[in-house]
Motif scaffolding. Structure first.
Motif, mmCIF file in Angstrom:
data_model
loop_
_atom_site.group_PDB
_atom_site.id
_atom_site.type_symbol
_atom_site.label_atom_id
_atom_site.label_comp_id
_atom_site.label_asym_id
_atom_site.label_seq_id
_atom_site.Cartn_x
_atom_site.Cartn_y
_atom_site.Cartn_z
ATOM 1 N N GLY A 146 14.528 -0.352 11.102
ATOM 2 C CA GLY A 146 14.448 -0.316 12.362
ATOM 3 C C GLY A 146 13.204 0.004 12.544
ATOM 4 O O GLY A 146 12.809 -0.683 13.418
ATOM 5 N N LEU A 147 12.379 0.696 11.723
ATOM 6 C CA LEU A 147 10.967 0.718 12.040
ATOM 7 C C LEU A 147 9.938 -0.892 11.796
ATOM 8 O O LEU A 147 8.666 -0.664 11.589
ATOM 9 N N ALA A 148 10.400 -1.474 10.926
ATOM 10 C CA ALA A 148 9.937 -3.381 10.978
ATOM 11 C C ALA A 148 10.744 -4.106 12.506
ATOM 12 O O ALA A 148 9.621 -4.769 12.602
ATOM 13 N N ASN A 149 11.400 -3.686 12.579
ATOM 14 C CA ASN A 149 12.233 -4.221 14.054
ATOM 15 C C ASN A 149 10.884 -4.140 15.069
ATOM 16 O O ASN A 149 10.896 -4.662 15.753
ATOM 17 N N LEU A 150 10.652 -2.034 14.924
ATOM 18 C CA LEU A 150 10.062 -2.075 16.572
ATOM 19 C C LEU A 150 8.424 -1.991 15.677
ATOM 20 O O LEU A 150 7.646 -3.117 16.921
ATOM 21 N N GLN A 151 8.384 -2.382 14.691
ATOM 22 C CA GLN A 151 6.560 -3.637 14.565
ATOM 23 C C GLN A 151 6.687 -4.478 15.227
ATOM 24 O O GLN A 151 5.287 -5.092 15.394
ATOM 25 N N PHE A 152 7.706 -5.775 14.515
ATOM 26 C CA PHE A 152 8.404 -7.016 14.324
ATOM 27 C C PHE A 152 7.753 -6.972 16.751
ATOM 28 O O PHE A 152 7.257 -7.705 17.095
ATOM 29 N N SER A 153 8.241 -6.088 17.537
ATOM 30 C CA SER A 153 8.470 -5.748 18.486
ATOM 31 C C SER A 153 7.040 -5.988 19.067
ATOM 32 O O SER A 153 6.758 -5.907 20.415
ATOM 33 N N ALA A 184 7.486 -4.379 -4.929
ATOM 34 C CA ALA A 184 8.707 -4.750 -4.240
ATOM 35 C C ALA A 184 9.124 -3.083 -4.114
ATOM 36 O O ALA A 184 8.670 -2.340 -4.234
ATOM 37 N N VAL A 185 9.720 -2.906 -2.950
ATOM 38 C CA VAL A 185 10.288 -1.749 -2.259
ATOM 39 C C VAL A 185 11.560 -1.071 -2.667
ATOM 40 O O VAL A 185 12.745 -1.615 -1.804
ATOM 41 N N THR A 186 11.719 -0.098 -2.498
ATOM 42 C CA THR A 186 13.033 0.464 -2.874
ATOM 43 C C THR A 186 12.942 1.787 -1.990
ATOM 44 O O THR A 186 12.425 2.936 -2.345
ATOM 45 N N CYS A 187 14.640 2.186 -1.459
ATOM 46 C CA CYS A 187 14.471 3.135 -1.087
ATOM 47 C C CYS A 187 15.896 3.930 -1.614
ATOM 48 O O CYS A 187 16.940 3.778 -2.008
ATOM 49 N N GLY A 188 15.393 5.247 -1.559
ATOM 50 C CA GLY A 188 16.578 6.206 -2.253
ATOM 51 C C GLY A 188 17.600 6.297 -1.360
ATOM 52 O O GLY A 188 18.895 6.389 -2.150
ATOM 53 N N SER A 189 18.036 5.819 -0.062
ATOM 54 C CA SER A 189 19.285 6.129 -0.231
ATOM 55 C C SER A 189 19.570 5.266 1.562
ATOM 56 O O SER A 189 18.349 4.464 2.091
ATOM 57 N N ILE A 208 1.264 -1.070 0.155
ATOM 58 C CA ILE A 208 0.145 -0.028 0.095
ATOM 59 C C ILE A 208 0.601 1.208 0.004
ATOM 60 O O ILE A 208 1.511 1.949 0.863
ATOM 61 N N PRO A 209 0.954 2.068 -0.865
ATOM 62 C CA PRO A 209 1.981 2.926 -1.327
ATOM 63 C C PRO A 209 1.767 4.016 0.071
ATOM 64 O O PRO A 209 2.560 4.677 0.131
ATOM 65 N N ASP A 210 0.775 4.423 0.907
ATOM 66 C CA ASP A 210 0.544 5.243 1.708
ATOM 67 C C ASP A 210 1.321 4.729 2.903
ATOM 68 O O ASP A 210 1.489 5.791 4.093
ATOM 69 N N PHE A 211 1.113 3.596 3.459
ATOM 70 C CA PHE A 211 2.286 2.802 4.208
ATOM 71 C C PHE A 211 3.703 2.762 4.176
ATOM 72 O O PHE A 211 4.207 2.425 4.883
ATOM 73 N N VAL A 212 4.284 3.139 2.922
ATOM 74 C CA VAL A 212 5.302 3.256 2.342
ATOM 75 C C VAL A 212 6.518 3.766 3.381
ATOM 76 O O VAL A 212 6.017 4.869 3.593
ATOM 77 N N PRO A 213 7.743 2.901 3.864
ATOM 78 C CA PRO A 213 8.269 4.144 4.722
ATOM 79 C C PRO A 213 8.592 5.548 4.470
ATOM 80 O O PRO A 213 9.039 5.573 3.380
ATOM 81 N N GLU A 214 8.957 6.361 5.292
ATOM 82 C CA GLU A 214 9.573 7.579 3.871
ATOM 83 C C GLU A 214 11.125 7.843 3.606
ATOM 84 O O GLU A 214 11.425 7.038 4.144
ATOM 85 N N GLY A 215 10.897 8.311 2.936
ATOM 86 C CA GLY A 215 12.477 7.914 1.807
ATOM 87 C C GLY A 215 12.489 6.747 0.567
ATOM 88 O O GLY A 215 13.313 6.358 0.315
ATOM 89 N N GLU A 224 20.782 5.867 4.227
ATOM 90 C CA GLU A 224 19.495 6.569 5.652
ATOM 91 C C GLU A 224 18.008 5.958 5.668
ATOM 92 O O GLU A 224 17.956 5.857 6.642
ATOM 93 N N ALA A 225 17.326 5.851 4.362
ATOM 94 C CA ALA A 225 16.032 6.243 4.331
ATOM 95 C C ALA A 225 16.179 4.701 4.985
ATOM 96 O O ALA A 225 14.728 3.698 5.575
ATOM 97 N N GLU A 226 17.069 3.896 4.093
ATOM 98 C CA GLU A 226 16.654 1.865 4.183
ATOM 99 C C GLU A 226 16.876 1.586 5.172
ATOM 100 O O GLU A 226 16.671 0.814 5.841
ATOM 101 N N PHE A 227 17.798 2.013 6.144
ATOM 102 C CA PHE A 227 18.201 2.205 7.762
ATOM 103 C C PHE A 227 17.169 2.174 8.584
ATOM 104 O O PHE A 227 16.792 1.504 9.721
ATOM 105 N N ARG A 228 16.487 2.828 7.854
ATOM 106 C CA ARG A 228 15.436 3.844 9.201
ATOM 107 C C ARG A 228 14.332 2.507 8.585
ATOM 108 O O ARG A 228 13.225 2.645 9.869
ATOM 109 N N ALA A 229 14.298 2.032 7.398
ATOM 110 C CA ALA A 229 13.066 1.993 6.874
ATOM 111 C C ALA A 229 12.959 -0.172 7.953
ATOM 112 O O ALA A 229 12.007 -0.410 8.317
#
Length: 293
Positions: free
Chosen positions: A236-243, A222-227, A199-206, A229-234
């Motif tokens: 990390g967000l996935a890890n938080l969602q897991f927890s 498939a999701v591609t991150c622009g940098s 869902i495009p609206d839920f894809v992490p920033e960047g 830093e953006a992939e690292f943040r995405a």
């Protein structure tokens, strides 16, 4: 959108199945006690005059067959095409259908006591093949999508270990409880993946959704991150969602435990009071009979 629907439907089915199992597992443990508790890999629907006591197995078998057909016919296009990743997904459902079909046959023939271990082996094959096919998937899940699938493998591994423990230690309440929680966790994670990856609206920033190419096959969603830093943040967000989802599952399990324990205590207290009252009535009747004599 079809991948979002597929993840949501499969995830919702797993959540409902896991909640059904955790309720029945805890209720069985409270009623029978630690000494008499036995792990079950499916539960009957005990509704008088319902005639649907095998509803769980019938539902799993039906759902699995429909899922296999949808993968082979390449939903939503509905035409036969030999796509390796579709057949890998269908193979996962084949093992689920085998479990439900053989378990139903064993139950209908009244031979569960003889083949309860075999039912556990079939349940183990479901998660072992799911883990195997996820790990060696023909589709390259790279980047953020790959990270979500790697975390999914962790959940499936927990399910596999718990079902093996329940098979070899059929009186282990902890193994049965972990199995039920892991099934719910897997369901919620499927739903979460559907939103975060498709869902495009839920894809992490960047990051953006795109049609990446791998080995000549298009991978929608498939999701591609622009940098970096953006992939690292995405990630990390996935890890938080897991927890967070794990925490929500544990809270849900705790609430169910407390609710059922309270109901069981109330029922036991009422039963105790009924027996005490009946005993007092019998004592009074005997006393009156002695006085009459």
């Amino acid at each position: 959108m079809s991948l979002f629907v597929a993840h949501t439907v499969q995830g919702s089915a797993l959540v409902l199945l896991g909640i059904w199992h955790i309720i029945n597992t805890i209720r069985s443990y409270l009623v029978k006690g630690p000494a008499n508790f036995t792990v079950r890999f499916w539960y009957q629907v005990n509704i008088p005059q319902c005639g649907l006591k095998h509803l769980e197995l019938v539902s799993i078998l039906t759902f699995s067959i429909l899922a296999i057909l949808m993968q082979v016919l390449d939903f939503p296009h509905f035409h036969y095409a030999f796509k390796l990743d579709n057949f890998e997904h269908a193979t996962m459902f084949i093992h689920l259908a085998l479990f439900a079909g053989f378990s139903l046959s064993i139950e209908l023939t009244g031979s569960l006591d003889l083949f309860s271990g075999f039912v556990g082996i079939l349940a183990s094959s479901v998660f072992s093949q799911e883990l195997f096919l996820l790990h060696f998937h023909s589709t390259d899940h790279v980047g953020l999508e790959g990270h979500y699938h790697w975390l999914l493998q962790v959940i499936v591994l927990v399910s596999l270990v718990s079902v093996l423990a329940a098979t070899f230690f059929p009186n282990s309440f902890n193994a049965a409880l972990v199995l039920s929680i892991s099934i719910i966790f897997q369901g919620f994670w499927f739903i979460n993946m559907g939103f975060m990856l498709y869902i495009p609206d839920f894809v992490p920033e960047g990051c953006v959704m795109n049609l990446a190419k791998a080995r000549g096959n298009q991978i929608p969603g498939a999701v591609t991150c622009g940098s970096k830093e953006a992939e690292f943040r995405a990630r990390g967000l996935a890890n938080l969602q897991f927890s967070w989802i794990l925490s929500a599952n544990l809270i849900l399990a705790g609430i169910i435990c407390l609710k059922l324990a309270r109901k069981c205590n109330i029922r036991n207290r009422l039963e105790y009071e009924r027996i005490q009252s009946k005993g007092a009535d019998i004592a009074m009747t005997n006393e009156g009979f002695k006085q009459a004599r």
